[in-house]
Design a protein around this motif. Structure first.
Motif, PDB file in Angstrom:
ATOM      1  N   LEU A  13      -0.635  -8.576   7.141  1.00  0.00           N
ATOM      2  CA  LEU A  13       0.252  -7.412   7.236  1.00  0.00           C
ATOM      3  C   LEU A  13       0.934  -7.377   8.594  1.00  0.00           C
ATOM      4  O   LEU A  13       2.116  -7.029   8.698  1.00  0.00           O
ATOM      5  N   SER A  14       0.208  -7.724   9.631  1.00  0.00           N
ATOM      6  CA  SER A  14       0.784  -7.759  10.975  1.00  0.00           C
ATOM      7  C   SER A  14       1.928  -8.762  11.045  1.00  0.00           C
ATOM      8  O   SER A  14       2.992  -8.484  11.620  1.00  0.00           O
ATOM      9  N   GLU A  15       1.754  -9.931  10.432  1.00  0.00           N
ATOM     10  CA  GLU A  15       2.803 -10.944  10.419  1.00  0.00           C
ATOM     11  C   GLU A  15       3.993 -10.501   9.568  1.00  0.00           C
ATOM     12  O   GLU A  15       5.155 -10.680   9.959  1.00  0.00           O
ATOM     13  N   SER A  16       3.717  -9.908   8.409  1.00  0.00           N
ATOM     14  CA  SER A  16       4.789  -9.552   7.472  1.00  0.00           C
ATOM     15  C   SER A  16       5.713  -8.482   8.040  1.00  0.00           C
ATOM     16  O   SER A  16       6.926  -8.514   7.826  1.00  0.00           O
ATOM     17  N   PHE A  17       5.154  -7.505   8.762  1.00  0.00           N
ATOM     18  CA  PHE A  17       5.963  -6.422   9.292  1.00  0.00           C
ATOM     19  C   PHE A  17       6.391  -6.661  10.736  1.00  0.00           C
ATOM     20  O   PHE A  17       7.115  -5.832  11.315  1.00  0.00           O
ATOM     21  N   GLY A  18       5.948  -7.767  11.320  1.00  0.00           N
ATOM     22  CA  GLY A  18       6.301  -8.051  12.700  1.00  0.00           C
ATOM     23  C   GLY A  18       5.780  -7.011  13.665  1.00  0.00           C
ATOM     24  O   GLY A  18       6.427  -6.703  14.679  1.00  0.00           O
ATOM     25  N   SER A  19       4.616  -6.458  13.356  1.00  0.00           N
ATOM     26  CA  SER A  19       4.020  -5.408  14.187  1.00  0.00           C
ATOM     27  C   SER A  19       2.714  -5.914  14.773  1.00  0.00           C
ATOM     28  O   SER A  19       2.015  -6.729  14.153  1.00  0.00           O
ATOM     29  N   PRO A  20       2.343  -5.438  15.956  1.00  0.00           N
ATOM     30  CA  PRO A  20       1.064  -5.852  16.543  1.00  0.00           C
ATOM     31  C   PRO A  20      -0.113  -5.366  15.698  1.00  0.00           C
ATOM     32  O   PRO A  20       0.006  -4.378  14.961  1.00  0.00           O
ATOM     33  N   GLY A  49      -0.536   6.525  -4.352  1.00  0.00           N
ATOM     34  CA  GLY A  49      -0.524   5.963  -3.003  1.00  0.00           C
ATOM     35  C   GLY A  49      -0.525   4.444  -3.007  1.00  0.00           C
ATOM     36  O   GLY A  49       0.127   3.804  -2.175  1.00  0.00           O
ATOM     37  N   SER A  50      -1.239   3.840  -3.956  1.00  0.00           N
ATOM     38  CA  SER A  50      -1.261   2.381  -4.064  1.00  0.00           C
ATOM     39  C   SER A  50       0.117   1.841  -4.411  1.00  0.00           C
ATOM     40  O   SER A  50       0.575   0.838  -3.841  1.00  0.00           O
ATOM     41  N   LEU A  51       0.792   2.500  -5.378  1.00  0.00           N
ATOM     42  CA  LEU A  51       2.144   2.061  -5.765  1.00  0.00           C
ATOM     43  C   LEU A  51       3.115   2.192  -4.599  1.00  0.00           C
ATOM     44  O   LEU A  51       3.913   1.277  -4.319  1.00  0.00           O
ATOM     45  N   LEU A  52       3.047   3.321  -3.906  1.00  0.00           N
ATOM     46  CA  LEU A  52       3.939   3.526  -2.764  1.00  0.00           C
ATOM     47  C   LEU A  52       3.660   2.524  -1.649  1.00  0.00           C
ATOM     48  O   LEU A  52       4.591   2.013  -1.011  1.00  0.00           O
ATOM     49  N   ALA A  53       2.380   2.220  -1.398  1.00  0.00           N
ATOM     50  CA  ALA A  53       2.039   1.255  -0.352  1.00  0.00           C
ATOM     51  C   ALA A  53       2.603  -0.124  -0.672  1.00  0.00           C
ATOM     52  O   ALA A  53       3.056  -0.850   0.226  1.00  0.00           O
ATOM     53  N   ALA A  54       2.586  -0.503  -1.948  1.00  0.00           N
ATOM     54  CA  ALA A  54       3.150  -1.795  -2.342  1.00  0.00           C
ATOM     55  C   ALA A  54       4.659  -1.844  -2.131  1.00  0.00           C
ATOM     56  O   ALA A  54       5.235  -2.930  -2.001  1.00  0.00           O
ATOM     57  N   ALA A  73       5.978  -0.850   8.813  1.00  0.00           N
ATOM     58  CA  ALA A  73       4.598  -0.496   9.148  1.00  0.00           C
ATOM     59  C   ALA A  73       4.406   1.011   9.082  1.00  0.00           C
ATOM     60  O   ALA A  73       3.376   1.504   8.602  1.00  0.00           O
ATOM     61  N   GLY A  74       5.415   1.777   9.523  1.00  0.00           N
ATOM     62  CA  GLY A  74       5.299   3.231   9.490  1.00  0.00           C
ATOM     63  C   GLY A  74       5.184   3.777   8.081  1.00  0.00           C
ATOM     64  O   GLY A  74       4.379   4.679   7.811  1.00  0.00           O
ATOM     65  N   SER A  75       6.001   3.256   7.157  1.00  0.00           N
ATOM     66  CA  SER A  75       5.923   3.730   5.773  1.00  0.00           C
ATOM     67  C   SER A  75       4.600   3.336   5.136  1.00  0.00           C
ATOM     68  O   SER A  75       4.022   4.111   4.363  1.00  0.00           O
ATOM     69  N   LEU A  76       4.101   2.147   5.458  1.00  0.00           N
ATOM     70  CA  LEU A  76       2.808   1.733   4.909  1.00  0.00           C
ATOM     71  C   LEU A  76       1.696   2.655   5.392  1.00  0.00           C
ATOM     72  O   LEU A  76       0.817   3.055   4.609  1.00  0.00           O
ATOM     73  N   ARG A 105      -0.607   4.998   2.982  1.00  0.00           N
ATOM     74  CA  ARG A 105      -2.069   4.865   3.000  1.00  0.00           C
ATOM     75  C   ARG A 105      -2.725   6.229   3.179  1.00  0.00           C
ATOM     76  O   ARG A 105      -3.820   6.470   2.678  1.00  0.00           O
ATOM     77  N   ALA A 106      -2.048   7.139   3.880  1.00  0.00           N
ATOM     78  CA  ALA A 106      -2.576   8.496   4.007  1.00  0.00           C
ATOM     79  C   ALA A 106      -2.595   9.190   2.647  1.00  0.00           C
ATOM     80  O   ALA A 106      -3.525   9.947   2.345  1.00  0.00           O
ATOM     81  N   VAL A 107      -1.574   8.937   1.815  1.00  0.00           N
ATOM     82  CA  VAL A 107      -1.581   9.494   0.457  1.00  0.00           C
ATOM     83  C   VAL A 107      -2.783   8.968  -0.311  1.00  0.00           C
ATOM     84  O   VAL A 107      -3.470   9.711  -1.026  1.00  0.00           O
TER      85      VAL A 107
END
Length: 471
Positions: free
Chosen positions: A49-56, A101-106, A111-114, A118-120
């Motif tokens: 996930l870190s690689e895919s979103f380019g986030s630390p 929440g699982s559908l929305l996470a997919a 990174a912010g939307s994920l 995940r909070a949902v």
């Protein structure tokens, strides 16, 4: 002083129809499998996930933290929700939120939307465990509660075994979206089963339903969330005295203290802390608190060890973690049934000793460079045997002799205890590993700390009932 009747006192709540236990277990196990799979899959996928979103990685770890914070915020309302709209409707709501929440996470685009989605998921996941456990505890015959709780522990067998393997495979061969999409068919099946198999409950009108302790909710839920936030930040940075960590910790502690003061004074608190006056329930909570800290805190170590210290892939790490989950789940099935026949004071302390020994051996093995991998796995499997003898049998003992009207409060308290202590353990493990590094000495120290936490649960475990049966 006489009190008004509540939904928990209704015939529908206290008198399940014949065969209802089996139907409840089918529904709750399906939902719990989805929840446990999700947690174990996401843990393996953080690097991708870190690689895919380019986030630390520090940012992506908030996908787990956001889930935990939402979980903590909603758990205190579980007992009230069951009394207000009934256990069935509450459980259907939890399943719907988790699946949505699982559908929305997919579908997350950043990174912010994920993190938000995940909070949902966490809002639904926070209700699944206490509501499911309450339904099972209400429906089960007290003398066979251990067998029912053993079946309720099946997801603990499936999730830690299948989750890392499935998560590693999905991450290595497919896309990260599939670690969330895999929840959709399970969630749909659980919703259909719940709608068809669960009997409607809480027939009382709104006037007779329990009132929401709003001041209690506004102090306990934010208080728990702030505590978990502070622990997570402290675990990431290793600086618990920094303002960004100390402020939420102190704020959370003040809010929780305010809730405790209120809960001991009002007649209908959000969470009935008077449960702790019950000697068996108090001993069970005292046993589970340090044990949960050590056990769930240590779950962070093995995936990091196999991938960073030994240079293995996510799939290989998942395969090496799976045997431990298999041992925990299998032992739990046996021990949860045995607690119907054997004194908890004999079973649980023995499990504590075995788990602490296995954890200590794991520290010695991971702290030795070039050690054969089977020795590390074997040590963790010994720990798993002990964990299976402690976790579900202690929960079964905690609620066995409580009246049905207090089951919702008991399961909510157990869930809060589990979530908070698991977060404390994870933060502590992160601090230790961050201070010592992913070196042999670092893993040896981290596992030794976890073993010490497990050993602390021995004293309260010795205060569990010395004979099986009702007090």
């Amino acid at each position: 002083m006489p009190t008004a009747p509540t939904a928990e006192d209704s015939p529908a709540a206290l008198g399940p129809a014949p065969g209802q236990l089996g139907r409840i277990l089918a529904v709750v196990i399906t939902g719990a499998v989805m929840s446990v799979l999700d947690m174990t899959i996401v843990n393996v996928a953080l690097d991708r996930l870190s690689e895919s979103f380019g986030s630390p990685l520090e940012t992506i770890q908030w996908t787990a933290t956001a889930y935990t914070l939402a979980l903590a915020a909603v758990i205190p309302a579980a007992a009230w929700a069951m009394g207000r709209i009934g256990a069935k409707r509450t459980y259907l709501t939890a399943l719907s939120l988790f699946t949505l929440g699982s559908l929305l996470a997919a579908c997350a685009w950043s990174a912010g939307s994920l993190i938000a989605f995940r909070a949902v998921q966490g809002l639904g996941g926070g209700l699944l465990m206490p509501v499911g456990m309450t339904m099972v505890m209400r429906a089960a015959d007290r003398d066979r509660l251990g067998r029912a709780m053993a079946l309720l522990g099946l997801p603990v067998l499936v999730g830690p075994v299948a989750g890392p393997v499935l998560g590693g495979w999905l991450v290595d061969t497919a896309s990260w979206q599939w670690i969330f999409l895999v929840n959709l068919p399970v969630g749909a099946a659980a919703l259909i089963l719940a709608a068809k198999l669960l009997r409607p409950d809480s027939p009382l009108g709104a006037a007779a339903s329990p009132r929401l302790d709003l001041p209690g909710l506004l102090s306990l839920s934010p208080g728990l969330a702030l505590l978990l936030y502070g622990l997570s930040r402290g675990g990431e940075s290793g600086r618990f005295l920094s303002p960004g960590v100390l402020a939420p910790l102190l704020g959370g502690a003040v809010l929780v203290a305010a809730f405790v003061r209120r809960a001991l004074r009002v007649p209908e608190p959000l969470l009935d802390l008077r449960l702790l006056c019950d000697r068996t329930f108090a001993a069970a909570i005292g046993t589970l608190a340090p044990f949960t800290c050590g056990y769930f805190g240590s779950m962070l170590l093995a995936p990091v060890y196999w991938q960073q210290a030994r240079g293995l892939s996510a799939s290989a790490a998942g395969l090496l973690v799976a045997p431990v989950g298999l041992v925990v789940g299998t032992t739990m099935q046996i021990a949860s049934r045995r607690v119907d026949e054997v004194a908890p004071r004999r079973l649980v302390p023995a499990g504590v000793a075995v788990a602490a020994l296995g954890m200590l051996l794991a520290g010695l093995r991971t702290g030795t460079p070039g050690v054969p991998g089977w020795q590390v796995v074997g040590s963790l499997m010994v720990m798993g045997i002990g964990a299976g003898m402690v976790l579900m049998p202690t929960m079964t003992t905690a609620g066995r002799d409580l009246p049905a009207a207090r089951m919702a409060a008991a399961s909510t308290a157990l869930s809060i205890n589990s979530q908070l202590c698991a977060s404390v353990g994870t933060a502590l493990t992160s601090v230790v590993l961050g201070a010592t590094g992913t070196t042999p000495a670092g893993f040896r120290t981290a596992y030794a700390v976890a073993a010490g936490l497990l050993a602390l649960s021995l004293l309260p475990a010795l205060r569990l009932p010395g004979r099986r049966g009702r007090r």
